[in-house]
Design an enzyme around this catalytic site. Structure first.
Site, PDB file in Angstrom:
ATOM      1  N   ASP A 122       0.678  -1.214  -0.081  1.00 28.08           N
ATOM      2  CA  ASP A 122      -0.042   0.058  -0.184  1.00 28.08           C
ATOM      3  C   ASP A 122       0.945   1.245  -0.009  1.00 28.08           C
ATOM      4  O   ASP A 122       2.197   1.154   0.422  1.00 28.08           O
ATOM      5  CB  ASP A 122      -0.705  -0.101   1.104  1.00 28.08           C
ATOM      6  CG  ASP A 122      -1.481   1.277   1.646  1.00 28.08           C
ATOM      7  OD1 ASP A 122      -2.112   1.541   0.681  1.00 28.08           O
ATOM      8  OD2 ASP A 122      -1.387   1.761   2.732  1.00 28.08           O
ATOM      9  N   ASP A 142      -0.971  -0.210   5.784  1.00 31.39           N
ATOM     10  CA  ASP A 142      -1.569   0.269   7.183  1.00 31.39           C
ATOM     11  C   ASP A 142      -2.463   0.091   7.909  1.00 31.39           C
ATOM     12  O   ASP A 142      -2.787   0.551   9.122  1.00 31.39           O
ATOM     13  CB  ASP A 142      -0.838   1.896   7.359  1.00 31.39           C
ATOM     14  CG  ASP A 142      -1.579   2.747   6.438  1.00 31.39           C
ATOM     15  OD1 ASP A 142      -2.621   1.860   5.889  1.00 31.39           O
ATOM     16  OD2 ASP A 142      -1.771   3.909   6.340  1.00 31.39           O
ATOM     17  N   ASP A 184      -7.258  -0.366   3.958  1.00 27.74           N
ATOM     18  CA  ASP A 184      -6.841  -1.946   3.512  1.00 27.74           C
ATOM     19  C   ASP A 184      -6.993  -3.100   4.366  1.00 27.74           C
ATOM     20  O   ASP A 184      -6.423  -4.023   3.978  1.00 27.74           O
ATOM     21  CB  ASP A 184      -5.511  -1.815   2.956  1.00 27.74           C
ATOM     22  CG  ASP A 184      -4.521  -1.109   3.844  1.00 27.74           C
ATOM     23  OD1 ASP A 184      -4.679  -1.185   5.008  1.00 27.74           O
ATOM     24  OD2 ASP A 184      -3.643  -0.536   3.251  1.00 27.74           O
TER      25      ASP A 184
HETATM   26  P1  ADP Z   1      -3.512   4.491   0.041  1.00 27.63           P
HETATM   27  O1  ADP Z   1      -4.080   3.497  -0.710  1.00 27.63           O
HETATM   28  O2  ADP Z   1      -2.303   5.161  -0.808  1.00 27.63           O
HETATM   29  O3  ADP Z   1      -2.969   3.928   1.378  1.00 27.63           O
HETATM   30  P2  ADP Z   1      -6.296   5.502   0.920  1.00 27.63           P
HETATM   31  O4  ADP Z   1      -6.853   4.311   0.327  1.00 27.63           O
HETATM   32  O5  ADP Z   1      -5.950   5.710   2.476  1.00 27.63           O
HETATM   33  O6  ADP Z   1      -4.644   5.587   0.136  1.00 27.63           O
HETATM   34  O7  ADP Z   1      -6.730   6.944   0.271  1.00 27.63           O
HETATM   35  C1  ADP Z   1      -6.998   7.011  -0.865  1.00 27.63           C
HETATM   36  C2  ADP Z   1      -7.209   8.536  -1.477  1.00 27.63           C
HETATM   37  O8  ADP Z   1      -8.806   8.512  -0.833  1.00 27.63           O
HETATM   38  C3  ADP Z   1      -6.361   9.590  -0.701  1.00 27.63           C
HETATM   39  O9  ADP Z   1      -5.474   9.898  -1.576  1.00 27.63           O
HETATM   40  C4  ADP Z   1      -7.508  10.683  -0.799  1.00 27.63           C
HETATM   41  O10 ADP Z   1      -7.613  11.299  -1.884  1.00 27.63           O
HETATM   42  C5  ADP Z   1      -8.648  10.044  -0.357  1.00 27.63           C
HETATM   43  N1  ADP Z   1      -9.278  10.044   1.178  1.00 27.63           N
HETATM   44  C6  ADP Z   1      -9.194   8.952   1.932  1.00 27.63           C
HETATM   45  N2  ADP Z   1      -9.238   9.249   3.114  1.00 27.63           N
HETATM   46  C7  ADP Z   1      -9.410  10.680   3.126  1.00 27.63           C
HETATM   47  C8  ADP Z   1      -9.825  11.484   4.245  1.00 27.63           C
HETATM   48  N3  ADP Z   1      -9.900  11.185   5.319  1.00 27.63           N
HETATM   49  N4  ADP Z   1      -9.970  12.937   3.820  1.00 27.63           N
HETATM   50  C9  ADP Z   1      -9.731  13.219   2.401  1.00 27.63           C
HETATM   51  N5  ADP Z   1      -9.157  12.493   1.390  1.00 27.63           N
HETATM   52  C10 ADP Z   1      -9.309  11.326   1.959  1.00 27.63           C
HETATM   53 MG    MG Z   2      -2.872   3.442   3.322  1.00 28.22          MG
END
Ligand code: ADP
Ligand code: MG
Length: 620
Positions: A314, A507, A511
């Site tokens: 991730d 993390d 996921d």
């Molecule tokens: P990754 O897969 O890189 O760990 P996430 O799945 O946690 O990223 O989040 C993906 C995207 O969703 C973020 O880049 C953001 O654009 C949006 N996002 C997720 N949670 C939030 C939040 N709490 N506030 C704003 N945007 C969010």
């Molecule tokens: Mg993440």
């Protein structure tokens, strides 16, 4: 254990006495042998009978009982006693080894706090950690363990996190910072506001995890149990044939001689070395891993790690620090201050790293009464009601889904689009940093013959691709929602070989489902979400992805030890069995061989517990 030693010593003294001093009447010597035998072997006989009654006929107690009682029957008194004595010495050694390795893990895991100093009615009170409620304040003095998870509200100090993370360098904490239970407070006095009950605190979770680790058996462990199940009856049948058949067919062969051989055969056949050393090796491996801050929830995962073929990462919080910094605030129709404020209010209850960065940047007090509702939309953002207004904070997908007209921003970085009452009011550009050891991790994995390295992220295409390129990851999938991540991992699971394993490293924020479906789910424990620590099979307490390489190396080492022990024990066993059957080995030598193999196998197994310093890859 003391009792055992005394028993063996007394029996041994009697045994020597009966060997050295020859009485006129041979039966006096024999009587002493029998007394010695009873002292040292009574328990074995008792266990053999008990197990037979329970239906478990063929175990090592049975083998020892039959062999030694048989020796008495054919008049080999000293042999019978010696076999039992050596066997018991071997057993003693085994239980010492198991005890030692358990203790060394326990001391590592010596993180259970005994008490908490809680503030009640202006007074400090010493209570058990279980009695402290969320929201109460506790005081931790130098030298004490942090009993519960919380936030520092007064004072600053240095923490020894070694037991939790394997990290030798102490960690500084000050007012406003989160603190995990299980660390030791080194110098300052701090006041902590408790945020979790004891049962949900890090320390309890980790202890649970370690205590249950050995109940999840690896394939090789199950193999041994199965092996012993078939092996022992086969050996008993061969022994019976050995006692009866040769005297009938071979001319001049004495019944007594062959019975003796058959009984020695039984002594050697005992599979103790395997039965004890294999689980001990896994136990050692799990202990060794926890020394470096990697918690492995079962032998099966330790075994699986050695066959890792695909590693899927991730991005946010795993390869990048997850500590975003606000780079730019671009409001439309409102002030910068207002844009940041409304976004921070909306994100107030979120655990996402994005939310934390906003809170850091907006340093005014938050009036929680204004926050009416908030709803986290995984992989999209937040929908909240702040005062009377509906606020959306999130990515492009969220804006499209909610039919907000907005202008797309092409800058590199993660972009939070914000709307109030369906009207677009601007964006906040934030960016994350790659972890110090991320690049080494990818290089190290490639060197360790990992066939495929993949990155999945919910973040934008341009951000994901820049990070992947910088790290040297060949495959990257971006803009995925949590179920999109699941789909991709399911596809990847099909590409690996039958024995190969897929490890997902995340993390836990957005996921947890992927952690659960992959062969090996690895979570970042310090930074990660609680759900991740539960869904994961392996937890990295230091949040350093490079620890995966250490863990893979350790698992390969453990598997090597396991295979060595299996091969060695089986080889020696078969050799001695053949020697015994053809009359080249006496019962004494047989029992020596058996105890010797066990001891060597145990010493070899304990090697898994030792983690060499240089294995701690890049330990900053
Ligand atoms: P990754 O897969 O890189 O760990 P996430 O799945 O946690 O990223 O989040 C993906 C995207 O969703 C973020 O880049 C953001 O654009 C949006 N996002 C997720 N949670 C939030 C939040 N709490 N506030 C704003 N945007 C969010
Ligand atoms: Mg993440």
């Amino acid at each position: 254990m003391k009792k055992e030693i005394i028993k063996i010593a007394v029996a041994f003294a009697l045994f020597l006495f009966a060997i050295l001093i020859k009485f006129q009447n041979e039966w006096i010597n024999n009587a002493i042998f029998i007394v010695s035998y009873c002292i040292v072997g009574f328990e074995i006989l008792q266990n053999a009978v008990k197990n037979i009654l329970k239906g478990k006929v063929f175990d090592e107690n049975f083998l020892m009982a039959i062999a030694t009682l048989g020796a008495f029957c054919i008049g080999e008194f000293p042999e019978a006693v010696a076999v039992m004595l050596f066997y018991q010495i071997g057993e003693l050694f085994q239980s010492y080894a198991v005890d030692k390795s358990k203790k060394s893990i326990a001391s590592l895991m010596d993180i259970r706090p005994d008490y908490a100093n809680v503030f009640r009615d202006g007074k400090e009170e010493r209570v058990t950690p279980e009695e402290v409620k969320i929201g109460e304040s506790i005081i931790v003095k130098p030298g004490e363990k942090i009993p519960l998870d919380g936030i520092v509200i007064e004072g600053k100090t240095t923490l020894d996190t070694k037991a939790l993370t394997g990290e030798a360098v102490p960690k500084e904490v000050e007012e406003g910072e989160q603190i995990l239970s299980g660390c030791i407070n080194i110098n300052g006095v701090i006041k902590i506001k408790v945020t979790k009950k004891f049962g949900e605190s890090t320390v309890s979770k980790i202890l649970d995890l370690v205590e249950n680790a050995s109940s999840k058996k690896a394939k090789s462990e199950n193999f041994i149990t199965k092996f012993a199940e078939y092996y022992t009856p086969i050996v008993v049948v061969i022994a019976i044939i050995l006692a009866i058949l040769p005297p009938l067919i071979i001319e001049g062969a004495s019944f007594q001689e062959w019975l003796y051989r058959a009984l020695s055969f039984l002594v050697v056949s005992c599979p103790c070395a395997l039965v004890i050393s294999i689980p001990l090796s896994f136990f050692g491996g799990i202990g060794g891993a926890s020394k470096m801050g990697v918690l492995i929830k079962g032998s099966n995962y330790l075994e699986a790690l050695s066959n890792t073929e695909v590693v899927v990462f991730d991005k946010t919080g795993t390869l990048t620090k997850g500590v975003f910094e606000v780079q730019k605030i671009e409001p439309i129709g409102i002030s910068k201050e207002e844009l940041l404020k409304i976004a921070t209010y909306a994100e107030h209850y979120s655990n996402h790293p994005i939310s934390k960065s906003l809170k850091k940047s907006y340093d005014k007090n938050i009036n929680e009464e204004q926050i009416i509702t908030t709803q986290e939309l995984s992989g999209l953002g937040i929908k909240a009601k702040i005062g009377e207004q509906e606020v959306l904070v999130g990515n492009e997908k969220l804006m499209k889904e909610e039919n907000i007209t907005f202008t797309k921003c092409e800058e590199i970085g993660t972009i939070l689009y914000v709307s109030i009452q369906k009207k677009y009011v601007g964006y906040i550009l934030i960016s994350d940093k790659i972890k110090d050891d991320a690049k080494q991790t990818i290089n190290g994995l490639k060197k360790n013959n990992i066939k495929q390295i993949v990155m999945l992220t919910g973040d934008r295409k341009n951000v994901g691709e820049v990070v992947a390129k910088e790290l040297g990851i060949d495959k990257v999938y971006t803009e995925l929602l949590p179920d999109g991540k699941v789909e991709k991992v399911e596809e990847l699971l099909k590409t690996k070989s039958e024995r190969g394993k897929l490890a997902f490293v995340g993390d836990g924020i957005n996921d947890a489902p992927v952690l659960a479906i992959s062969d090996i789910g690895i979570a970042m424990g310090g930074l990660g979400a609680d759900s991740a620590i539960e869904a994961a099979d392996i937890v990295i307490m230091t949040d350093q992805p490079s620890k995966i390489i250490d863990a893979i190396k350790l698992s390969k080492k453990t598997m090597r030890i396991v295979k060595e022990n299996i091969a060695f024990a089986i080889f020696i066993k078969i050799l001695v069995l053949i020697l015994t059957a053809i009359g080249l080995s006496s019962m004494w030598q047989a029992v020596f061989a058996d105890v010797g193999v066990s001891i060597i196998a145990i010493i070899n197994a304990l090697r898994a517990l030792r983690v060499r310093r240089e294995m701690k890859f890049l330990n900053k």
